[in-house]
Design a protein around this motif. Structure first.
Motif, PDB file in Angstrom:
ATOM      1  N   LYS A   5       0.849  -1.184   0.000  1.00  0.00           N
ATOM      2  CA  LYS A   5       0.000   0.000   0.000  1.00  0.00           C
ATOM      3  C   LYS A   5       0.886   1.235   0.000  1.00  0.00           C
ATOM      4  N   THR A   6       0.332   2.328  -0.493  1.00  0.00           N
ATOM      5  CA  THR A   6       1.058   3.594  -0.448  1.00  0.00           C
ATOM      6  C   THR A   6       0.747   4.315   0.863  1.00  0.00           C
ATOM      7  N   GLY A   7       1.376   5.463   1.063  1.00  0.00           N
ATOM      8  CA  GLY A   7       1.153   6.254   2.270  1.00  0.00           C
ATOM      9  C   GLY A   7       2.058   5.786   3.386  1.00  0.00           C
ATOM     10  N   PRO A   8       2.106   6.454   4.458  1.00  0.00           N
ATOM     11  CA  PRO A   8       1.259   7.561   4.873  1.00  0.00           C
ATOM     12  C   PRO A   8       1.697   8.940   4.374  1.00  0.00           C
ATOM     13  N   VAL A   9       2.882   9.070   3.804  1.00  0.00           N
ATOM     14  CA  VAL A   9       3.348  10.377   3.343  1.00  0.00           C
ATOM     15  C   VAL A   9       2.954  10.601   1.895  1.00  0.00           C
ATOM     16  N   PHE A  10       3.313   9.672   1.033  1.00  0.00           N
ATOM     17  CA  PHE A  10       2.997   9.782  -0.396  1.00  0.00           C
ATOM     18  C   PHE A  10       1.890   8.785  -0.715  1.00  0.00           C
ATOM     19  N   THR A  11       0.719   9.282  -0.983  1.00  0.00           N
ATOM     20  CA  THR A  11      -0.439   8.394  -1.136  1.00  0.00           C
ATOM     21  C   THR A  11      -0.631   7.876  -2.559  1.00  0.00           C
ATOM     22  N   ASP A  12       0.079   8.441  -3.533  1.00  0.00           N
ATOM     23  CA  ASP A  12      -0.081   7.998  -4.920  1.00  0.00           C
ATOM     24  C   ASP A  12       1.090   7.169  -5.439  1.00  0.00           C
ATOM     25  N   PHE A  13       2.116   6.995  -4.628  1.00  0.00           N
ATOM     26  CA  PHE A  13       3.304   6.244  -5.055  1.00  0.00           C
ATOM     27  C   PHE A  13       4.089   5.824  -3.828  1.00  0.00           C
ATOM     28  N   GLY A  14       5.111   4.996  -4.032  1.00  0.00           N
ATOM     29  CA  GLY A  14       5.931   4.516  -2.925  1.00  0.00           C
ATOM     30  C   GLY A  14       5.300   3.382  -2.148  1.00  0.00           C
ATOM     31  N   ALA A  41      13.510   6.407 -16.513  1.00  0.00           N
ATOM     32  CA  ALA A  41      12.194   5.762 -16.483  1.00  0.00           C
ATOM     33  C   ALA A  41      11.899   5.126 -17.832  1.00  0.00           C
ATOM     34  N   GLU A  42      11.093   4.084 -17.799  1.00  0.00           N
ATOM     35  CA  GLU A  42      10.586   3.524 -19.043  1.00  0.00           C
ATOM     36  C   GLU A  42       9.609   4.528 -19.638  1.00  0.00           C
ATOM     37  N   GLU A  43       9.449   4.494 -20.927  1.00  0.00           N
ATOM     38  CA  GLU A  43       8.580   5.430 -21.641  1.00  0.00           C
ATOM     39  C   GLU A  43       7.202   5.514 -20.993  1.00  0.00           C
ATOM     40  N   GLY A  44       6.798   6.745 -20.617  1.00  0.00           N
ATOM     41  CA  GLY A  44       5.478   6.978 -20.059  1.00  0.00           C
ATOM     42  C   GLY A  44       5.287   6.531 -18.618  1.00  0.00           C
ATOM     43  N   ARG A  45       6.373   6.099 -17.955  1.00  0.00           N
ATOM     44  CA  ARG A  45       6.267   5.620 -16.564  1.00  0.00           C
ATOM     45  C   ARG A  45       7.109   6.501 -15.646  1.00  0.00           C
ATOM     46  N   ARG A  46       6.859   6.375 -14.358  1.00  0.00           N
ATOM     47  CA  ARG A  46       7.653   7.111 -13.372  1.00  0.00           C
ATOM     48  C   ARG A  46       9.005   6.418 -13.181  1.00  0.00           C
ATOM     49  N   ASN A  47       9.983   7.207 -12.774  1.00  0.00           N
ATOM     50  CA  ASN A  47      11.313   6.660 -12.531  1.00  0.00           C
ATOM     51  C   ASN A  47      11.280   5.771 -11.289  1.00  0.00           C
ATOM     52  N   ARG A  48      11.691   4.528 -11.449  1.00  0.00           N
ATOM     53  CA  ARG A  48      11.655   3.547 -10.347  1.00  0.00           C
ATOM     54  C   ARG A  48      12.635   3.894  -9.229  1.00  0.00           C
ATOM     55  N   SER A  92       7.389  11.490 -14.438  1.00  0.00           N
ATOM     56  CA  SER A  92       7.883  11.527 -13.057  1.00  0.00           C
ATOM     57  C   SER A  92       7.652  12.876 -12.380  1.00  0.00           C
ATOM     58  N   ALA A  93       7.246  13.877 -13.131  1.00  0.00           N
ATOM     59  CA  ALA A  93       7.197  15.252 -12.625  1.00  0.00           C
ATOM     60  C   ALA A  93       6.323  15.416 -11.387  1.00  0.00           C
ATOM     61  N   ASP A  94       5.108  14.904 -11.397  1.00  0.00           N
ATOM     62  CA  ASP A  94       4.222  15.081 -10.243  1.00  0.00           C
ATOM     63  C   ASP A  94       4.797  14.406  -8.999  1.00  0.00           C
TER      64      ASP A  94
END
Length: 150
Positions: A5-14, A41-48, A92-94
């Motif tokens: 699960k994500t959170g508690p700090v970053f709720t959309d990733f991590g 990052a792979e094309e269109g994805r966030r940097n792992r 990855s910007a957001d």
């Protein structure tokens, strides 16, 4: 993967998973960790690599470490510097913006930036630039940061 699960700090990733039987991480624990990211990052994805740093924050805060006790720096070099560009197609910007707002530092290797024709003004606001990734790591180590080994 359902326990992640994500959170508690970053709720959309991590995303992270609880681990049973390890005991509690002492609440007075302090971390100063540098992540080294050269893989883009792979094309269109966030940097792992960036997301790994977010995972570090999420899992330790979830385990009871105060967010204020965690200092992270992400040293970025090679083609991964492109994942810090202020461009509308940067997936990855957001994530980077949210991490910067939470105090995670992103430091670009100036040598890689020069090699790819990137100026400081091309980067997302808040991203720092160093003379080199080697310089950034040496300075961070002088300030007590350890290097995450993966």
């Amino acid at each position: 993967m359902s326990d992640f699960k994500t959170g508690p700090v970053f709720t959309d990733f991590g995303p992270h998973a609880p681990v049973q039987g390890i005991g509690a991480v002492p609440a007075d624990t302090e971390f100063a960790v540098a992540f080294d990211v050269a893989t883009p990052a792979e094309e269109g994805r966030r940097n792992r690599g960036f997301e790994s740093a977010a995972r570090f924050v999420n899992m330790h805060v979830a385990a009871g470490v105060p967010e204020d006790n965690i200092r992270l720096a992400v040293v970025v070099h090679g083609k991964a510097v492109n994942d810090l560009l202020a461009s509308p197609d940067n997936a990855s910007a957001d994530m980077v913006r949210a991490m910067l707002e939470s105090g995670v530092r992103f430091i670009v290797c100036g040598q890689s930036a020069a090699a790819y024709g990137i100026n400081h003004e091309d980067l997302l606001p808040g991203v720092e630039m160093a003379l080199s990734a080697m310089t950034a790591h040496a300075l961070l180590q002088q300030r007590g940061y350890t290097v995450n080994p993966f």
